[in-house]
Design a protein around this motif. Sequence first.
Motif, PDB file in Angstrom:
ATOM      1  N   GLU A 124       0.851  -1.171   0.000  1.00  0.00           N
ATOM      2  CA  GLU A 124       0.000   0.000   0.000  1.00  0.00           C
ATOM      3  C   GLU A 124       0.893   1.229   0.000  1.00  0.00           C
ATOM      4  N   ARG A 125       0.493   2.236  -0.742  1.00  0.00           N
ATOM      5  CA  ARG A 125       1.269   3.467  -0.798  1.00  0.00           C
ATOM      6  C   ARG A 125       1.253   4.142   0.578  1.00  0.00           C
ATOM      7  N   GLY A 126       2.407   4.494   1.086  1.00  0.00           N
ATOM      8  CA  GLY A 126       2.475   5.135   2.402  1.00  0.00           C
ATOM      9  C   GLY A 126       3.691   6.024   2.480  1.00  0.00           C
ATOM     10  N   LYS A 127       4.010   6.429   3.693  1.00  0.00           N
ATOM     11  CA  LYS A 127       5.146   7.322   3.884  1.00  0.00           C
ATOM     12  C   LYS A 127       6.447   6.536   3.682  1.00  0.00           C
ATOM     13  N   PRO A 128       7.347   7.024   2.835  1.00  0.00           N
ATOM     14  CA  PRO A 128       8.596   6.294   2.597  1.00  0.00           C
ATOM     15  C   PRO A 128       9.396   6.116   3.886  1.00  0.00           C
ATOM     16  N   GLY A 129       9.803   4.871   4.144  1.00  0.00           N
ATOM     17  CA  GLY A 129      10.672   4.603   5.281  1.00  0.00           C
ATOM     18  C   GLY A 129      10.022   4.705   6.646  1.00  0.00           C
ATOM     19  N   SER A 130       8.703   4.656   6.701  1.00  0.00           N
ATOM     20  CA  SER A 130       8.033   4.805   8.000  1.00  0.00           C
ATOM     21  C   SER A 130       8.229   3.584   8.894  1.00  0.00           C
ATOM     22  N   HIS A 131       8.390   2.405   8.268  1.00  0.00           N
ATOM     23  CA  HIS A 131       8.492   1.173   9.046  1.00  0.00           C
ATOM     24  C   HIS A 131       9.668   0.318   8.596  1.00  0.00           C
ATOM     25  N   GLU A 132      10.125  -0.523   9.524  1.00  0.00           N
ATOM     26  CA  GLU A 132      11.118  -1.514   9.158  1.00  0.00           C
ATOM     27  C   GLU A 132      10.482  -2.896   9.335  1.00  0.00           C
ATOM     28  N   TYR A 133      10.803  -3.808   8.413  1.00  0.00           N
ATOM     29  CA  TYR A 133      10.130  -5.107   8.407  1.00  0.00           C
ATOM     30  C   TYR A 133      11.038  -6.226   8.896  1.00  0.00           C
ATOM     31  N   GLY A 134      10.423  -7.228   9.496  1.00  0.00           N
ATOM     32  CA  GLY A 134      11.160  -8.400   9.941  1.00  0.00           C
ATOM     33  C   GLY A 134      10.268  -9.630   9.870  1.00  0.00           C
ATOM     34  N   MET A 135      10.908 -10.790   9.675  1.00  0.00           N
ATOM     35  CA  MET A 135      10.134 -12.021   9.549  1.00  0.00           C
ATOM     36  C   MET A 135      10.570 -13.025  10.598  1.00  0.00           C
ATOM     37  N   LEU A 136       9.626 -13.883  10.987  1.00  0.00           N
ATOM     38  CA  LEU A 136      10.042 -15.017  11.804  1.00  0.00           C
ATOM     39  C   LEU A 136       9.283 -16.261  11.410  1.00  0.00           C
ATOM     40  N   LEU A 137       9.897 -17.395  11.671  1.00  0.00           N
ATOM     41  CA  LEU A 137       9.304 -18.681  11.319  1.00  0.00           C
ATOM     42  C   LEU A 137       8.592 -19.242  12.541  1.00  0.00           C
TER      43      LEU A 137
ATOM     44  N   ARG B 175       0.849 -13.210   7.313  1.00  0.00           N
ATOM     45  CA  ARG B 175       1.466 -14.515   7.492  1.00  0.00           C
ATOM     46  C   ARG B 175       1.338 -15.285   6.175  1.00  0.00           C
ATOM     47  N   CYS B 176       2.385 -16.024   5.836  1.00  0.00           N
ATOM     48  CA  CYS B 176       2.350 -16.862   4.649  1.00  0.00           C
ATOM     49  C   CYS B 176       2.906 -18.227   5.064  1.00  0.00           C
ATOM     50  N   PHE B 177       2.073 -19.247   5.057  1.00  0.00           N
ATOM     51  CA  PHE B 177       2.424 -20.544   5.645  1.00  0.00           C
ATOM     52  C   PHE B 177       2.921 -20.331   7.076  1.00  0.00           C
ATOM     53  N   ARG B 178       4.174 -20.742   7.364  1.00  0.00           N
ATOM     54  CA  ARG B 178       4.661 -20.575   8.731  1.00  0.00           C
ATOM     55  C   ARG B 178       5.427 -19.280   8.930  1.00  0.00           C
ATOM     56  N   TRP B 179       5.606 -18.503   7.873  1.00  0.00           N
ATOM     57  CA  TRP B 179       6.338 -17.240   8.012  1.00  0.00           C
ATOM     58  C   TRP B 179       5.408 -16.130   8.478  1.00  0.00           C
ATOM     59  N   ALA B 180       5.813 -15.454   9.532  1.00  0.00           N
ATOM     60  CA  ALA B 180       5.042 -14.306  10.006  1.00  0.00           C
ATOM     61  C   ALA B 180       5.821 -13.032   9.693  1.00  0.00           C
TER      62      ALA B 180
END
Lengths: 173, 107
Positions: A40-53, A81-86
Amino acid sequence: MIMKRTKWFFDHEKEEKWLNEMGKDGWQLKKVKARRYTFERGKPGSHEYGMLLLDAVPALSRNSRSYIDFMESSGAEYVSRCFRWAYFRRETDQGPFRVYTDRDSLHSHYRRVAMMNGLIGVANVTIALSNLERGIEIGWVLSNAIVSLPFLWAAYLYVGKMRKAKKDEALYE
Amino acid sequence: MENRDSQPLTEAAYYILLALHEPRHGYGIMQTVREMSRERVNMGPGTLYGALKNMTEKGWIEPFGPESESRKKEYSITDEGRRIAAAELERLQELAAEGVKIILGSG
């Protein structure tokens, strides 16, 4: 504004990196479903992403649900979430967001990913071999054999990451 | 049981034990550790989650208070945890004292 992309990753660290680059360009992740990413279009760099299994999908595992709860109570936002990845994200002004910050936890995280991919890969090879033995049409045998390849490759990749994470251990705690 | 008192704790484990001398929930632990280390140790939530689980299993810390089942679950250090933290402090003091003697030459 919404944008959808389909992409396949062997290496979730590259996936995280890509999601963060998209975020810096102003495309914030909304949803991941079967390797299809919705931004979704939003403010550039507003969030940082991380994944866990997760250990299992949350519907089947109390442990996975409590893990997600814990992440949320620690200031991260559960995105998808996609399969076991959150997928989680955190506002950038709260400092750098990394899910794992020491060698031990990173190592066991890599091990879980390697195990998951290895098991799926080996299961497919086993099915292919047993189908071959039972004289089932070669197309089926090949399809299982081919499906096993990306999983085995990912498992190999993660065993390498495990080694790398272990390497420094003799000198650093 | 194997005696692991002389085994060094990881920095994260040591700081978590320090932080839990007062009951705190996950976010509180992360913030406290950050402050104690002057922003140097930024513990990731995945790392903290695993550490809390391990330490609970070892009996160094325990869930605290009536909210122990909810998402605002708090933890607190146990007597065993205090003993482990004290042993680590002793080890660090010894390391520091030897360093002062040899590196700074003030023996």
